[in-house]
Design a protein around this motif. Structure first.
Motif, PDB file in Angstrom:
ATOM      1  N   MET A   1      -0.770  67.113 -44.439  1.00 46.88           N
ATOM      2  CA  MET A   1      -1.050  65.798 -43.921  1.00 46.88           C
ATOM      3  C   MET A   1       0.061  65.398 -42.938  1.00 46.88           C
ATOM      4  SD  MET A   1      -1.741  62.273 -45.992  1.00 46.88           S
ATOM      5  CE  MET A   1      -0.122  61.860 -46.607  1.00 46.88           C
ATOM      6  N   ALA A   2      -0.340  64.923 -41.763  1.00 45.29           N
ATOM      7  CA  ALA A   2       0.624  64.494 -40.752  1.00 45.29           C
ATOM      8  C   ALA A   2       1.271  63.178 -41.163  1.00 45.29           C
ATOM      9  CB  ALA A   2      -0.076  64.330 -39.407  1.00 45.29           C
ATOM     10  N   ALA A   3       2.520  63.022 -40.790  1.00 45.60           N
ATOM     11  CA  ALA A   3       3.238  61.783 -41.079  1.00 45.60           C
ATOM     12  C   ALA A   3       2.588  60.627 -40.325  1.00 45.60           C
ATOM     13  CB  ALA A   3       4.700  61.925 -40.680  1.00 45.60           C
ATOM     14  N   ARG A   4       2.722  59.458 -40.873  1.00 40.30           N
ATOM     15  CA  ARG A   4       2.154  58.246 -40.281  1.00 40.30           C
ATOM     16  C   ARG A   4       2.761  58.005 -38.905  1.00 40.30           C
ATOM     17  NH1 ARG A   4       2.809  52.779 -39.508  1.00 40.30           N
ATOM     18  NH2 ARG A   4       1.261  51.378 -40.400  1.00 40.30           N
ATOM     19  N   LEU A   5       1.921  57.617 -37.939  1.00 39.59           N
ATOM     20  CA  LEU A   5       2.368  57.245 -36.602  1.00 39.59           C
ATOM     21  C   LEU A   5       2.710  55.760 -36.611  1.00 39.59           C
ATOM     22  CD1 LEU A   5       2.721  57.990 -33.568  1.00 39.59           C
ATOM     23  CD2 LEU A   5       0.349  57.228 -33.264  1.00 39.59           C
ATOM     24  N   TYR A   6       3.890  55.435 -36.119  1.00 40.72           N
ATOM     25  CA  TYR A   6       4.316  54.044 -36.002  1.00 40.72           C
ATOM     26  C   TYR A   6       4.240  53.637 -34.533  1.00 40.72           C
ATOM     27  CZ  TYR A   6       6.087  54.088 -40.775  1.00 40.72           C
ATOM     28  OH  TYR A   6       6.189  54.164 -42.146  1.00 40.72           O
ATOM     29  N   ASP A   7       3.470  52.600 -34.242  1.00 41.80           N
ATOM     30  CA  ASP A   7       3.443  51.970 -32.921  1.00 41.80           C
ATOM     31  C   ASP A   7       4.277  50.709 -33.040  1.00 41.80           C
ATOM     32  OD1 ASP A   7       1.836  53.395 -31.001  1.00 41.80           O
ATOM     33  OD2 ASP A   7       0.102  52.943 -32.259  1.00 41.80           O
ATOM     34  N   LEU A   8       5.456  50.726 -32.453  1.00 43.87           N
ATOM     35  CA  LEU A   8       6.399  49.622 -32.601  1.00 43.87           C
ATOM     36  C   LEU A   8       6.734  49.056 -31.232  1.00 43.87           C
ATOM     37  CD1 LEU A   8       8.739  51.601 -35.000  1.00 43.87           C
ATOM     38  CD2 LEU A   8       7.117  49.828 -35.689  1.00 43.87           C
ATOM     39  N   SER A   9       6.818  47.740 -31.148  1.00 48.81           N
ATOM     40  CA  SER A   9       7.178  47.132 -29.870  1.00 48.81           C
ATOM     41  C   SER A   9       8.101  45.948 -30.100  1.00 48.81           C
ATOM     42  CB  SER A   9       5.926  46.705 -29.096  1.00 48.81           C
ATOM     43  OG  SER A   9       5.210  45.739 -29.830  1.00 48.81           O
ATOM     44  N   SER A  10       8.926  45.722 -29.108  1.00 50.46           N
ATOM     45  CA  SER A  10       9.865  44.605 -29.121  1.00 50.46           C
ATOM     46  C   SER A  10       9.961  44.061 -27.705  1.00 50.46           C
ATOM     47  CB  SER A  10      11.262  45.054 -29.547  1.00 50.46           C
ATOM     48  OG  SER A  10      11.250  45.654 -30.803  1.00 50.46           O
ATOM     49  N   SER A  11      10.215  42.773 -27.605  1.00 50.83           N
ATOM     50  CA  SER A  11      10.495  42.150 -26.309  1.00 50.83           C
ATOM     51  C   SER A  11      11.806  41.401 -26.424  1.00 50.83           C
ATOM     52  CB  SER A  11       9.380  41.175 -25.911  1.00 50.83           C
ATOM     53  OG  SER A  11       8.244  41.864 -25.505  1.00 50.83           O
ATOM     54  N   TRP A  12      12.716  41.725 -25.539  1.00 49.58           N
ATOM     55  CA  TRP A  12      14.019  41.083 -25.504  1.00 49.58           C
ATOM     56  C   TRP A  12      14.130  40.328 -24.185  1.00 49.58           C
ATOM     57  CZ3 TRP A  12      17.930  45.600 -26.826  1.00 49.58           C
ATOM     58  CH2 TRP A  12      17.615  46.150 -28.057  1.00 49.58           C
ATOM     59  N   ASP A  94      11.652  60.985 -24.544  1.00 50.99           N
ATOM     60  CA  ASP A  94      11.230  61.680 -25.755  1.00 50.99           C
ATOM     61  C   ASP A  94      12.240  61.369 -26.844  1.00 50.99           C
ATOM     62  OD1 ASP A  94       9.028  62.891 -24.557  1.00 50.99           O
ATOM     63  OD2 ASP A  94      10.142  64.699 -24.014  1.00 50.99           O
ATOM     64  N   ALA A  95      11.736  61.231 -28.060  1.00 52.19           N
ATOM     65  CA  ALA A  95      12.594  60.994 -29.219  1.00 52.19           C
ATOM     66  C   ALA A  95      12.472  62.190 -30.155  1.00 52.19           C
ATOM     67  CB  ALA A  95      12.189  59.716 -29.942  1.00 52.19           C
ATOM     68  N   GLY A  96      13.594  62.543 -30.767  1.00 48.84           N
ATOM     69  CA  GLY A  96      13.610  63.631 -31.734  1.00 48.84           C
ATOM     70  C   GLY A  96      14.546  63.284 -32.871  1.00 48.84           C
ATOM     71  N   GLY A  97      14.671  64.192 -33.802  1.00 46.93           N
ATOM     72  CA  GLY A  97      15.512  63.945 -34.969  1.00 46.93           C
ATOM     73  C   GLY A  97      14.684  63.357 -36.105  1.00 46.93           C
ATOM     74  N   ASP A  98      15.170  62.278 -36.705  1.00 45.84           N
ATOM     75  CA  ASP A  98      14.460  61.666 -37.835  1.00 45.84           C
ATOM     76  C   ASP A  98      13.183  60.955 -37.423  1.00 45.84           C
ATOM     77  OD1 ASP A  98      16.268  62.539 -39.765  1.00 45.84           O
ATOM     78  OD2 ASP A  98      17.567  60.797 -39.477  1.00 45.84           O
ATOM     79  N   LEU A  99      13.055  60.636 -36.132  1.00 44.33           N
ATOM     80  CA  LEU A  99      11.830  60.057 -35.579  1.00 44.33           C
ATOM     81  C   LEU A  99      11.445  60.891 -34.364  1.00 44.33           C
ATOM     82  CD1 LEU A  99      12.703  56.252 -35.671  1.00 44.33           C
ATOM     83  CD2 LEU A  99      11.309  57.534 -37.312  1.00 44.33           C
ATOM     84  N   GLU A 100      10.205  61.327 -34.330  1.00 45.66           N
ATOM     85  CA  GLU A 100       9.757  62.189 -33.242  1.00 45.66           C
ATOM     86  C   GLU A 100       8.607  61.516 -32.515  1.00 45.66           C
ATOM     87  OE1 GLU A 100       7.868  66.257 -33.970  1.00 45.66           O
ATOM     88  OE2 GLU A 100      10.027  66.648 -33.749  1.00 45.66           O
ATOM     89  N   GLY A 101       8.679  61.492 -31.197  1.00 46.06           N
ATOM     90  CA  GLY A 101       7.615  60.888 -30.404  1.00 46.06           C
ATOM     91  C   GLY A 101       8.129  60.507 -29.039  1.00 46.06           C
ATOM     92  N   GLU A 102       7.707  59.323 -28.588  1.00 43.02           N
ATOM     93  CA  GLU A 102       8.126  58.892 -27.265  1.00 43.02           C
ATOM     94  C   GLU A 102       8.354  57.387 -27.252  1.00 43.02           C
ATOM     95  OE1 GLU A 102       4.920  60.106 -24.743  1.00 43.02           O
ATOM     96  OE2 GLU A 102       3.694  58.383 -25.272  1.00 43.02           O
ATOM     97  N   GLY A 103       9.103  56.974 -26.257  1.00 41.53           N
ATOM     98  CA  GLY A 103       9.395  55.565 -26.087  1.00 41.53           C
ATOM     99  C   GLY A 103       9.380  55.195 -24.629  1.00 41.53           C
ATOM    100  N   ARG A 122       6.297  55.069 -30.026  1.00 36.98           N
ATOM    101  CA  ARG A 122       5.209  55.765 -30.741  1.00 36.98           C
ATOM    102  C   ARG A 122       5.873  56.963 -31.397  1.00 36.98           C
ATOM    103  NH1 ARG A 122      -0.012  54.995 -30.103  1.00 36.98           N
ATOM    104  NH2 ARG A 122      -0.479  57.192 -30.221  1.00 36.98           N
ATOM    105  N   VAL A 123       6.215  56.800 -32.661  1.00 37.21           N
ATOM    106  CA  VAL A 123       6.991  57.832 -33.354  1.00 37.21           C
ATOM    107  C   VAL A 123       6.442  58.103 -34.743  1.00 37.21           C
ATOM    108  CG1 VAL A 123       9.157  57.403 -32.113  1.00 37.21           C
ATOM    109  CG2 VAL A 123       8.648  56.085 -34.169  1.00 37.21           C
ATOM    110  N   ARG A 124       6.748  59.294 -35.212  1.00 37.63           N
ATOM    111  CA  ARG A 124       6.451  59.703 -36.586  1.00 37.63           C
ATOM    112  C   ARG A 124       7.770  60.082 -37.250  1.00 37.63           C
ATOM    113  NH1 ARG A 124       1.020  60.625 -36.964  1.00 37.63           N
ATOM    114  NH2 ARG A 124      -0.039  61.224 -35.068  1.00 37.63           N
ATOM    115  N   PRO A 125       7.942  59.726 -38.512  1.00 40.80           N
ATOM    116  CA  PRO A 125       9.144  60.186 -39.211  1.00 40.80           C
ATOM    117  C   PRO A 125       9.051  61.684 -39.468  1.00 40.80           C
ATOM    118  CG  PRO A 125       7.702  58.983 -40.717  1.00 40.80           C
ATOM    119  CD  PRO A 125       7.088  58.885 -39.358  1.00 40.80           C
ATOM    120  N   THR A 126      10.187  62.355 -39.369  1.00 40.55           N
ATOM    121  CA  THR A 126      10.213  63.795 -39.641  1.00 40.55           C
ATOM    122  C   THR A 126      10.855  64.103 -40.984  1.00 40.55           C
ATOM    123  OG1 THR A 126      12.324  64.080 -38.506  1.00 40.55           O
ATOM    124  CG2 THR A 126      10.321  64.372 -37.185  1.00 40.55           C
ATOM    125  N   SER A 127      11.604  63.145 -41.516  1.00 39.88           N
ATOM    126  CA  SER A 127      12.248  63.400 -42.803  1.00 39.88           C
ATOM    127  C   SER A 127      11.197  63.347 -43.914  1.00 39.88           C
ATOM    128  CB  SER A 127      13.364  62.391 -43.072  1.00 39.88           C
ATOM    129  OG  SER A 127      12.826  61.093 -43.180  1.00 39.88           O
TER     130      SER A 127
END
Length: 167
Positions: A1-12, A94-103, A122-127
Motif C-alpha cells: 500500500m502506498a503512503a498517503r499523499l499530503y496536499d499542503l498549502s500555506s500563504s504567508w 523536488d523533495a526527498g528524505g522523510d517526505l518525498e514529492g514536490e513543492g 504534494r508529498v508522501r512520508p517515506t518513514s
C-alpha cells in the motif's frame, strides 16, 4: 500500500518587496536555519556544478537537506532540490528524505509593497512509522505542518524586519 499523499498549502504575507523576500528564500546558501525556528542544516549543501555563476544557476545546482523539529516532538529530514527558478517569482523543487514529492513557492505583489508567498506541497512520508500512522494520525501531521509553517512565516517576517532596519 502506498503512503498517503499530503496536499499542503500555506500563504504567508510580508510588508516587504517581492525582491527582498526572494533574496532570502532563494539564496543559494540555503540559510533557512538563520530565520526558521526549529530548522537546522542536516548536512553540508550538495552542488552538482561548480561552474554555476549566477544565483539562479547556483540554486538549481544545489540540494539542501534540512531538519525540521515538529511541534509534536518528531524531527523530519527533508532534502530540497530546485528544478525550476523564475526569479523573483517562483521556485519548483523536488523533495526527498522523510517526505518525498514536490513543492512550489510563488511570490506575488500585493498593494503597498506587500508580498504574498504561496507554498504548495504534494508529498508522501517515506518513514515507516509515519506511513503506518497516517490513516489515523493524518490530522495531527497536518496540524504539526501548519504549526511549523507558522513558525517559518514569523521567523522570516522578523528576519526581514531586522535586515531592513524596521525592528
Amino acid at each position: 500500500m502506498a503512503a498517503r499523499l499530503y496536499d499542503l498549502s500555506s500563504s504567508w504575507t510580508f510588508p516587504n518587496t517581492r525582491q527582498q523576500v526572494w533574496d532570502v528564500i532563494a539564496d543559494p546558501s540555503m540559510a533557512w536555519p538563520d530565520w526558521w525556528p526549529g530548522c537546522t542544516l542536516a548536512k553540508p549543501l550538495e552542488r552538482s556544478s561548480q561552474t554555476a555563476t549566477s544565483n539562479n544557476e547556483l540554486l538549481l545546482a544545489t540540494t539542501a537537506t534540512l531538519n525540521f523539529k515538529a511541534s509534536l516532538g518528531y524531527t523530519l529530514s527533508v532534502s530540497y532540490h530546485p528544478t525550476m527558478v523564475d526569479d523573483p517569482k517562483e521556485i519548483i523543487f523536488d523533495a526527498g528524505g522523510d517526505l518525498e514529492g514536490e513543492g512550489r513557492v510563488i511570490l506575488s505583489d500585493k498593494a503597498n509593497k506587500v508580498t504574498q508567498m504561496d507554498i504548495e506541497w504534494r508529498v508522501r512520508p517515506t518513514s515507516r512509522w509515519m506511513s503506518f500512522l497516517s490513516p489515523v494520525a493524518a490530522p495531527a501531521f497536518t496540524y504539526a505542518h501548519a504549526a511549523l509553517m507558522r513558525r517559518g512565516e514569523e521567523g522570516l517576517r522578523d528576519y526581514l524586519a531586522r535586515q531592513n532596519g524596521n525592528k
